[in-house]
Design a protein around this motif. Structure first.
Motif, PDB file in Angstrom:
ATOM      1  N   GLN A  18       7.986  12.530 -18.733  1.00  0.00           N
ATOM      2  CA  GLN A  18       6.925  12.268 -18.622  1.00  0.00           C
ATOM      3  C   GLN A  18       6.269  11.100 -19.773  1.00  0.00           C
ATOM      4  OE1 GLN A  18       5.712  15.489 -22.330  1.00  0.00           O
ATOM      5  NE2 GLN A  18       3.520  15.362 -21.567  1.00  0.00           N
ATOM      6  N   ARG A  19       7.303  10.419 -20.119  1.00  0.00           N
ATOM      7  CA  ARG A  19       7.142   8.593 -21.041  1.00  0.00           C
ATOM      8  C   ARG A  19       6.189   8.022 -19.871  1.00  0.00           C
ATOM      9  NH1 ARG A  19      11.530   8.578 -25.910  1.00  0.00           N
ATOM     10  NH2 ARG A  19      12.103  10.017 -24.376  1.00  0.00           N
ATOM     11  N   MET A  20       7.854   8.233 -18.893  1.00  0.00           N
ATOM     12  CA  MET A  20       7.447   7.386 -17.797  1.00  0.00           C
ATOM     13  C   MET A  20       5.870   7.329 -16.316  1.00  0.00           C
ATOM     14  SD  MET A  20      10.202   4.789 -16.710  1.00  0.00           S
ATOM     15  CE  MET A  20       9.621   3.640 -15.686  1.00  0.00           C
ATOM     16  N   GLN A  21       5.772   8.407 -17.007  1.00  0.00           N
ATOM     17  CA  GLN A  21       3.935   8.856 -16.183  1.00  0.00           C
ATOM     18  C   GLN A  21       4.242   7.997 -14.343  1.00  0.00           C
ATOM     19  OE1 GLN A  21       1.567   5.983 -18.591  1.00  0.00           O
ATOM     20  NE2 GLN A  21       1.829   7.160 -19.979  1.00  0.00           N
ATOM     21  N   ALA A  22       5.311   8.992 -13.925  1.00  0.00           N
ATOM     22  CA  ALA A  22       5.920   8.619 -12.861  1.00  0.00           C
ATOM     23  C   ALA A  22       5.155   9.525 -11.336  1.00  0.00           C
ATOM     24  CB  ALA A  22       6.984   7.661 -12.583  1.00  0.00           C
TER      25      ALA A  22
ATOM     26  N   SER B  76      13.233   4.928  -7.175  1.00  0.00           N
ATOM     27  CA  SER B  76      13.899   4.291  -7.130  1.00  0.00           C
ATOM     28  C   SER B  76      14.408   2.327  -7.281  1.00  0.00           C
ATOM     29  CB  SER B  76      14.285   3.678  -5.196  1.00  0.00           C
ATOM     30  OG  SER B  76      14.621   2.713  -4.915  1.00  0.00           O
ATOM     31  N   LEU B  77      15.947   2.468  -7.249  1.00  0.00           N
ATOM     32  CA  LEU B  77      16.167   0.483  -8.191  1.00  0.00           C
ATOM     33  C   LEU B  77      17.430   0.689  -6.800  1.00  0.00           C
ATOM     34  CD1 LEU B  77      15.632  -0.569 -10.319  1.00  0.00           C
ATOM     35  CD2 LEU B  77      17.842   0.426 -11.333  1.00  0.00           C
TER      36      LEU B  77
ATOM     37  N   GLN C 288      10.390   3.971 -20.489  1.00  0.00           N
ATOM     38  CA  GLN C 288       8.183   3.770 -19.663  1.00  0.00           C
ATOM     39  C   GLN C 288       8.222   2.829 -19.108  1.00  0.00           C
ATOM     40  OE1 GLN C 288       7.511   2.324 -24.119  1.00  0.00           O
ATOM     41  NE2 GLN C 288       8.004   0.533 -23.515  1.00  0.00           N
ATOM     42  N   PRO C 289       6.972   2.828 -18.378  1.00  0.00           N
ATOM     43  CA  PRO C 289       6.645   2.038 -17.375  1.00  0.00           C
ATOM     44  C   PRO C 289       7.414   1.452 -17.553  1.00  0.00           C
ATOM     45  CG  PRO C 289       4.953   3.297 -17.911  1.00  0.00           C
ATOM     46  CD  PRO C 289       6.126   3.435 -18.884  1.00  0.00           C
ATOM     47  N   THR C 290       7.625   0.155 -17.902  1.00  0.00           N
ATOM     48  CA  THR C 290       7.831  -1.464 -17.804  1.00  0.00           C
ATOM     49  C   THR C 290       9.510  -1.322 -17.867  1.00  0.00           C
ATOM     50  OG1 THR C 290       8.039  -0.946 -20.579  1.00  0.00           O
ATOM     51  CG2 THR C 290       6.251  -2.620 -19.661  1.00  0.00           C
TER      52      THR C 290
END
Ligand SMILES: Nc1ccn([C@@H]2O[C@H](COP(=O)(O)OP(=O)(O)OP(=O)(O)O)[C@@H](O)[C@H]2O)c(=O)n1
Ligand SMILES: C[C@](O)(CO)[C@H](O)COP(=O)(O)O
Length: 231
Positions: A20-24, A32-33, A215-217
């Motif tokens: 949820q905190r990733m908002q992806a 993907s990484l 989180q996104p960053t």
């Protein structure tokens, strides 16, 4: 990895979260990484260590992404996740025979950068002492307590960030997690349950780049760290 002979160690990878905190727009373990999902990276980190045994992968009951990954053809055993991480881990423990696997290692799917050298150190310290333990890194910033205003500066002398993997005797963890959850104890990691059950938990200093993608960053940071590792 030295040729130390360890007792059989079962591995659990909790991967049933929704991020949820990733908002992806999808569970972060499937982001993907460097061309692989975060989940694939995390599984590969454990699979590369000969001393570690089979992997129980905990997936959400409605997981719609796993079958599209190469892991669908792997030997990992799938387990249904629970409402919270602690429930997911306990669900997996129910399938692990503590006589066959006297130790169990739990590693977040959301931590794709863990180094083999750190895992080897954790294994060595715990198996040598007979105590369970966790990878952790020291707090480096001044720590404050409060909400809108500072109420307290917390002495950081003996403060650590708990990481994963966390490694414990299987029977002890099963009992501690089951009992702590049934008594409503806040269990955010395996160590919390073991501490509540008054077991010794070793702190094994690990690298601070063993970050949890939260989180996104964190995704760009993880990509940077991964490039550094390749060099
Ligand atoms: N019910 C849950 C919740 C979390 N996890 C897993 O536990 C790890 C650490 O949890 P966290 O970083 O909190 O992941 P999420 O719960 O997905 O994140 P969020 O709280 O932002 O939703 C992750 O690999 C996550 O997939 C799990 O197996 N089962
Ligand atoms: C287990 C853990 O990664 C140790 O730091 C952390 O407790 C997971 O917390 P989350 O809120 O489930 O991400």
């Amino acid at each position: 990895m030295t040729d130390t002979v360890y007792p059989a160690i079962a591995c659990i990878i909790p991967a049933a979260g929704i991020g949820q905190r990733m908002q992806a727009g999808k569970p972060k373990q499937y982001l993907s990484l460097q061309g692989k999902t975060i989940l694939e990276h995390s599984v590969a980190r454990l699979a590369a260590i000969p001393s570690l045994g089979p992997i129980w992968l905990v997936l959400a009951a409605d997981d719609a992404y796993f079958d599209a990954t190469p892991l669908a053809q792997s030997t990992v055993t799938r387990v249904k996740g629970g409402a919270e991480r602690m429930h997911s881990v306990l669900n997996a423990l129910h399938f692990i025979d503590e006589h066959q696997y006297p130790w169990v290692l739990v590693h977040d799917a959301a931590r794709p950068l863990v180094r083999q050298s750190d895992i080897s150190l954790l294994l060595q310290r715990c198996i040598d002492t007979g105590h369970g333990g966790i990878l952790a890194c020291r707090v480096r910033d001044t720590m404050k307590r409060g909400e809108r205003y500072v109420s307290e500066t917390v002495d950081r002398e003996h403060l650590w960030h708990a990481l994963t993997p966390q490694l414990f005797p299987t029977a002890l963890l099963k009992a501690a997690l089951r009992d702590a959850i049934s008594q409503g104890i806040a269990v955010t990691d395996e160590a919390s349950a073991m501490e509540w059950a008054r077991h010794t938990v070793l702190l094994v200093e690990g690298r601070s780049d063993n970050i949890k993608i939260t989180q996104p960053t964190d995704l760009a940071l993880a990509a940077f760290y991964l490039e550094q590792m390749a060099e």
